[in-house]
Design a protein around this motif. Structure first.
Motif, PDB file in Angstrom:
ATOM      1  N   ALA A 250     -55.040  38.200  -3.885  1.00 53.60           N
ATOM      2  CA  ALA A 250     -54.224  36.783  -4.191  1.00 53.60           C
ATOM      3  C   ALA A 250     -53.268  36.858  -2.956  1.00 53.60           C
ATOM      4  CB  ALA A 250     -53.688  36.861  -5.522  1.00 53.60           C
ATOM      5  N   PHE A 251     -52.885  37.841  -2.621  1.00 58.25           N
ATOM      6  CA  PHE A 251     -51.826  37.787  -1.287  1.00 58.25           C
ATOM      7  C   PHE A 251     -52.296  37.491  -0.002  1.00 58.25           C
ATOM      8  CE2 PHE A 251     -50.257  40.929  -4.238  1.00 58.25           C
ATOM      9  CZ  PHE A 251     -49.042  40.627  -4.581  1.00 58.25           C
ATOM     10  N   GLU A 252     -51.725  36.604   0.710  1.00 58.77           N
ATOM     11  CA  GLU A 252     -52.067  35.998   1.926  1.00 58.77           C
ATOM     12  C   GLU A 252     -51.666  37.110   2.903  1.00 58.77           C
ATOM     13  OE1 GLU A 252     -49.845  32.222   3.338  1.00 58.77           O
ATOM     14  OE2 GLU A 252     -49.599  31.850   1.061  1.00 58.77           O
ATOM     15  N   PRO A 253     -52.523  37.167   4.088  1.00 54.29           N
ATOM     16  CA  PRO A 253     -52.326  38.048   4.929  1.00 54.29           C
ATOM     17  C   PRO A 253     -50.619  38.157   5.647  1.00 54.29           C
ATOM     18  CG  PRO A 253     -54.189  36.918   5.571  1.00 54.29           C
ATOM     19  CD  PRO A 253     -53.579  36.227   4.378  1.00 54.29           C
ATOM     20  N   VAL A 335     -37.817  23.144  -0.091  1.00 53.55           N
ATOM     21  CA  VAL A 335     -36.565  23.997   0.523  1.00 53.55           C
ATOM     22  C   VAL A 335     -36.743  25.365  -0.534  1.00 53.55           C
ATOM     23  CG1 VAL A 335     -34.109  24.285   0.299  1.00 53.55           C
ATOM     24  CG2 VAL A 335     -35.023  22.154   0.942  1.00 53.55           C
ATOM     25  N   TYR A 336     -36.894  25.277  -1.568  1.00 58.72           N
ATOM     26  CA  TYR A 336     -36.867  26.515  -2.505  1.00 58.72           C
ATOM     27  C   TYR A 336     -38.091  27.150  -2.467  1.00 58.72           C
ATOM     28  CZ  TYR A 336     -32.473  25.073  -3.956  1.00 58.72           C
ATOM     29  OH  TYR A 336     -31.179  24.754  -3.799  1.00 58.72           O
ATOM     30  N   LEU A 337     -39.353  26.613  -2.223  1.00 61.29           N
ATOM     31  CA  LEU A 337     -40.554  27.329  -2.099  1.00 61.29           C
ATOM     32  C   LEU A 337     -40.615  28.047  -0.981  1.00 61.29           C
ATOM     33  CD1 LEU A 337     -43.613  27.823  -2.763  1.00 61.29           C
ATOM     34  CD2 LEU A 337     -44.071  25.709  -1.567  1.00 61.29           C
ATOM     35  N   ASN A 338     -40.056  27.644   0.336  1.00 59.29           N
ATOM     36  CA  ASN A 338     -40.041  28.049   1.418  1.00 59.29           C
ATOM     37  C   ASN A 338     -39.026  29.267   1.718  1.00 59.29           C
ATOM     38  OD1 ASN A 338     -42.094  26.464   2.547  1.00 59.29           O
ATOM     39  ND2 ASN A 338     -40.792  25.059   3.279  1.00 59.29           N
ATOM     40  N   ALA A 339     -38.054  29.080   0.869  1.00 60.09           N
ATOM     41  CA  ALA A 339     -37.122  30.012   0.723  1.00 60.09           C
ATOM     42  C   ALA A 339     -37.726  31.616   0.341  1.00 60.09           C
ATOM     43  CB  ALA A 339     -35.991  29.839   0.079  1.00 60.09           C
ATOM     44  N   ILE A 340     -38.684  31.284  -0.726  1.00 60.76           N
ATOM     45  CA  ILE A 340     -39.279  32.565  -1.509  1.00 60.76           C
ATOM     46  C   ILE A 340     -40.403  32.927  -0.264  1.00 60.76           C
ATOM     47  CG2 ILE A 340     -40.776  32.984  -3.187  1.00 60.76           C
ATOM     48  CD1 ILE A 340     -37.918  32.992  -3.957  1.00 60.76           C
ATOM     49  N   ARG A 341     -41.078  31.975   0.310  1.00 62.69           N
ATOM     50  CA  ARG A 341     -42.054  32.478   1.383  1.00 62.69           C
ATOM     51  C   ARG A 341     -41.400  33.102   2.435  1.00 62.69           C
ATOM     52  NH1 ARG A 341     -47.195  30.901   1.316  1.00 62.69           N
ATOM     53  NH2 ARG A 341     -47.243  30.633   3.409  1.00 62.69           N
ATOM     54  N   ASN A 342     -40.488  32.607   3.082  1.00 62.01           N
ATOM     55  CA  ASN A 342     -39.894  33.217   4.205  1.00 62.01           C
ATOM     56  C   ASN A 342     -39.378  34.584   3.901  1.00 62.01           C
ATOM     57  OD1 ASN A 342     -38.487  29.964   5.372  1.00 62.01           O
ATOM     58  ND2 ASN A 342     -40.380  30.806   5.350  1.00 62.01           N
ATOM     59  N   ALA A 344     -40.626  36.532   2.115  1.00 61.45           N
ATOM     60  CA  ALA A 344     -42.167  37.411   2.252  1.00 61.45           C
ATOM     61  C   ALA A 344     -42.491  37.273   3.329  1.00 61.45           C
ATOM     62  CB  ALA A 344     -42.933  36.917   1.018  1.00 61.45           C
ATOM     63  N   GLY A 345     -41.986  37.030   4.524  1.00 58.40           N
ATOM     64  CA  GLY A 345     -42.473  37.097   5.598  1.00 58.40           C
ATOM     65  C   GLY A 345     -43.551  36.062   6.016  1.00 58.40           C
ATOM     66  N   LEU A 346     -43.478  35.077   5.333  1.00 59.26           N
ATOM     67  CA  LEU A 346     -44.654  33.851   5.385  1.00 59.26           C
ATOM     68  C   LEU A 346     -44.260  32.776   5.745  1.00 59.26           C
ATOM     69  CD1 LEU A 346     -46.524  34.428   2.157  1.00 59.26           C
ATOM     70  CD2 LEU A 346     -47.340  35.436   4.242  1.00 59.26           C
ATOM     71  N   PRO A 347     -44.907  31.998   6.734  1.00 57.61           N
ATOM     72  CA  PRO A 347     -44.550  30.703   7.213  1.00 57.61           C
ATOM     73  C   PRO A 347     -44.060  29.726   6.368  1.00 57.61           C
ATOM     74  CG  PRO A 347     -46.802  30.927   7.470  1.00 57.61           C
ATOM     75  CD  PRO A 347     -46.506  32.065   6.896  1.00 57.61           C
ATOM     76  N   SER A 348     -43.458  28.780   6.609  1.00 60.16           N
ATOM     77  CA  SER A 348     -43.034  27.548   5.781  1.00 60.16           C
ATOM     78  C   SER A 348     -44.043  26.728   5.399  1.00 60.16           C
ATOM     79  CB  SER A 348     -41.691  26.710   6.217  1.00 60.16           C
ATOM     80  OG  SER A 348     -40.778  27.539   6.238  1.00 60.16           O
ATOM     81  N   ILE A 349     -43.924  25.911   4.383  1.00 56.34           N
ATOM     82  CA  ILE A 349     -44.965  24.936   4.005  1.00 56.34           C
ATOM     83  C   ILE A 349     -44.513  23.733   4.668  1.00 56.34           C
ATOM     84  CG2 ILE A 349     -46.111  23.704   2.024  1.00 56.34           C
ATOM     85  CD1 ILE A 349     -47.259  26.209   2.363  1.00 56.34           C
ATOM     86  N   ASP A 350     -45.424  22.905   5.127  1.00 58.34           N
ATOM     87  CA  ASP A 350     -44.983  21.480   5.674  1.00 58.34           C
ATOM     88  C   ASP A 350     -45.125  20.241   4.761  1.00 58.34           C
ATOM     89  OD1 ASP A 350     -44.357  22.486   8.431  1.00 58.34           O
ATOM     90  OD2 ASP A 350     -46.290  22.516   9.175  1.00 58.34           O
ATOM     91  N   ALA A 351     -44.858  19.277   5.047  1.00 58.03           N
ATOM     92  CA  ALA A 351     -45.035  18.287   4.188  1.00 58.03           C
ATOM     93  C   ALA A 351     -46.527  17.753   3.731  1.00 58.03           C
ATOM     94  CB  ALA A 351     -44.448  16.722   4.838  1.00 58.03           C
ATOM     95  N   ILE A 352     -46.716  18.023   2.518  1.00 55.61           N
ATOM     96  CA  ILE A 352     -47.755  17.835   1.822  1.00 55.61           C
ATOM     97  C   ILE A 352     -47.760  17.105   0.512  1.00 55.61           C
ATOM     98  CG2 ILE A 352     -48.875  20.084   2.526  1.00 55.61           C
ATOM     99  CD1 ILE A 352     -47.918  21.283  -0.118  1.00 55.61           C
ATOM    100  N   SER A 353     -48.734  16.675  -0.182  1.00 56.37           N
ATOM    101  CA  SER A 353     -48.745  15.852  -1.407  1.00 56.37           C
ATOM    102  C   SER A 353     -48.106  16.589  -2.624  1.00 56.37           C
ATOM    103  CB  SER A 353     -50.125  15.324  -1.516  1.00 56.37           C
ATOM    104  OG  SER A 353     -51.125  16.537  -2.005  1.00 56.37           O
ATOM    105  N   LYS A 354     -47.972  15.665  -3.551  1.00 51.26           N
ATOM    106  CA  LYS A 354     -47.290  16.459  -4.792  1.00 51.26           C
ATOM    107  C   LYS A 354     -48.408  17.293  -5.474  1.00 51.26           C
ATOM    108  CE  LYS A 354     -45.768  15.162  -9.474  1.00 51.26           C
ATOM    109  NZ  LYS A 354     -45.618  13.707 -10.229  1.00 51.26           N
TER     110      LYS A 354
END
Length: 424
Positions: A250-253, A335-342, A344-354
């Motif tokens: 389940a984990f991203e590279p 903002v809060y999703l990307n703080a968790i991802r960053n 973990a060493g993962l890139p931010s999520i860009d603008a996407i649908s709900k």
């Protein structure tokens, strides 16, 4: 404590999920297979253990709430102790309502026949009671304690747990308000995800509430076995509740959380322990791992000092992200999703649908909180438990397995007053 941290706890909260399976070796505690393959019935003793453990905690809270008001003592301390009891009572009821749905509400020390043997209350009524307890607690609990009293329930713990309760009820506006209140308190994300779960990382800047475990040299008969149950078989402990290959995948590279969550056979940890190649399972729960360098004052009983993490800021970030997204504010959610991802060493999520953001947040909850005993309940509230579990070969039945059966023993003790959940 065994009923709320031992086999019963893991059987209800973890093993039925796609995160974990029974583990250990064939023939040892085979009754746990019932939770791997959803073959449990109302007579499964661990279900009764879980029920009894939660109500034992509620009973202790009710004794405190009924008796402390009559004690002559400092008024501020009295108010705080009552608030702590309400917080713990709410925590136990949250465990019960997620596991069983409608459950009896015991609000005080029972005296009358109806109080001693109450019927099941509707799930919404239980949630309302939890909300009131946590609201009352948050008004009285301090934001922090001196080091001598670390681990007690705080204002942040009450507000944070209430935000999680609102998440489960899909009350997004309330969840936003409550997470704002938690975020205004002096918590911060830990920089070392792996270290956060070691004994040296207990009660850190991210911690909101942990069940405290302390080995006491002159009282070695009393201790928590939470880590020992799950620790590497043939080396540290019993080897139950092991991570699945689907969790591994389940984990991203590049996700730093993967190695902090999964302990592998034949690896050498960053703390210097070689995980034996004769361990019967390929994976173990690293979040309960206690390095051998940690001194055990009793000399036996692995991981006696390992706290159980109940609520931390990382989850509050994800609750806020989900609440914001469901309130049509994908910018705030990012903002809060990307703080968790960053972290973990993962890139931010860009603008996407709900809808895409919702899927990303759910995926992030899965890997961020893996093996922290929320995954099964998350899948149920998201409505995807059946599709995910059946896809892994587990015979989850829609309309039945979203909750567990009311223990047959409790129905008998009630004289039939307690009713059974559908299809059991």
């Amino acid at each position: 404590q065994w009923f709320v941290t031992g086999f019963a706890h893991l059987a209800i909260t973890s093993i039925p999920s796609d995160d974990a399976e029974r583990g250990s070796v064939p023939g040892d505690a085979g009754f746990l297979d019932d939770f791997d393959n959803f073959s449990f019935t109302s007579t499964q003793f661990l279900i009764d253990d879980y029920w009894s453990g939660q109500y034992a905690g509620i009973n202790l809270c009710n004794q405190s709430l009924d008796n402390i008001p009559n004690i002559e003592m400092d008024a501020a301390l009295k108010a705080r102790l009552l608030a702590e009891a309400k917080f713990i009572r709410a925590y136990h009821y949250f465990n019960l309502v997620r596991a069983f749905g409608d459950v009896p509400l015991v609000k005080k020390i029972p005296v009358t026949a109806d109080e001693i043997n109450p019927a099941r209350s509707p799930k919404q009524e239980v949630y309302d009671f939890i909300t009131q307890d946590l609201t009352d607690a948050a008004m009285q609990l301090p934001p922090s304690y001196p080091a001598t009293e670390i681990g007690r329930a705080t204002k942040g713990a009450a507000l944070g747990l209430l935000s999680k309760v609102k998440l489960y009820q899909q009350q997004w506006s309330e969840a936003m308000t409550l997470t704002s209140q938690v975020l205004a308190l002096p918590y911060s994300l830990a920089t070392d995800f792996n270290g956060m779960f070691r004994i040296s990382g207990e009660n850190n800047s991210e911690s909101i509430f942990e069940v405290q475990a302390n080995a006491i040299a002159n009282d070695c008969g009393t201790y928590s076995q939470y880590s020992e149950i799950q620790a590497v078989r043939n080396q540290f402990g019993w080897g139950f509740n092991i991570p699945t290959s689907s969790l591994d995948a389940a984990f991203e590279p590049g996700d730093l959380r993967k190695d902090a969550t999964l302990l592998r056979r034949s690896q050498t940890t960053s703390e210097g322990d070689y995980i034996v190649d004769i361990a019967p399972s390929p994976l173990y729960n690293k979040k309960v791992y206690v390095p051998t360098s940690v001194v055990n004052p009793c000399g036996y009983g692995y991981g006696r000092d390992q706290n159980r993490r109940v609520l931390r800021l990382g989850e509050i970030y994800l609750i806020r992200a989900e609440a914001a997204n469901e309130s049509n504010d994908t910018t705030e959610a990012k903002v809060y999703l990307n703080a968790i991802r960053n972290r973990a060493g993962l890139p931010s999520i860009d603008a996407i649908s709900k809808e895409s953001m919702r899927a990303k947040i759910w995926k992030e909850r899965h890997v961020e909180l893996a093996m922290e005993e929320d995954r099964f309940f998350d899948m149920v509230r998201q409505g995807n438990a059946g599709s995910i579990l059946r896809g892994l070969g587990k015979p989850f039945v829609d309309g039945k397995n979203e909750v567990f059966p009311i223990p047959d023993k409790q129905i008998t003790l009630s004289g039939g007053k307690l009713t059974q959940n559908p299809n059991y």
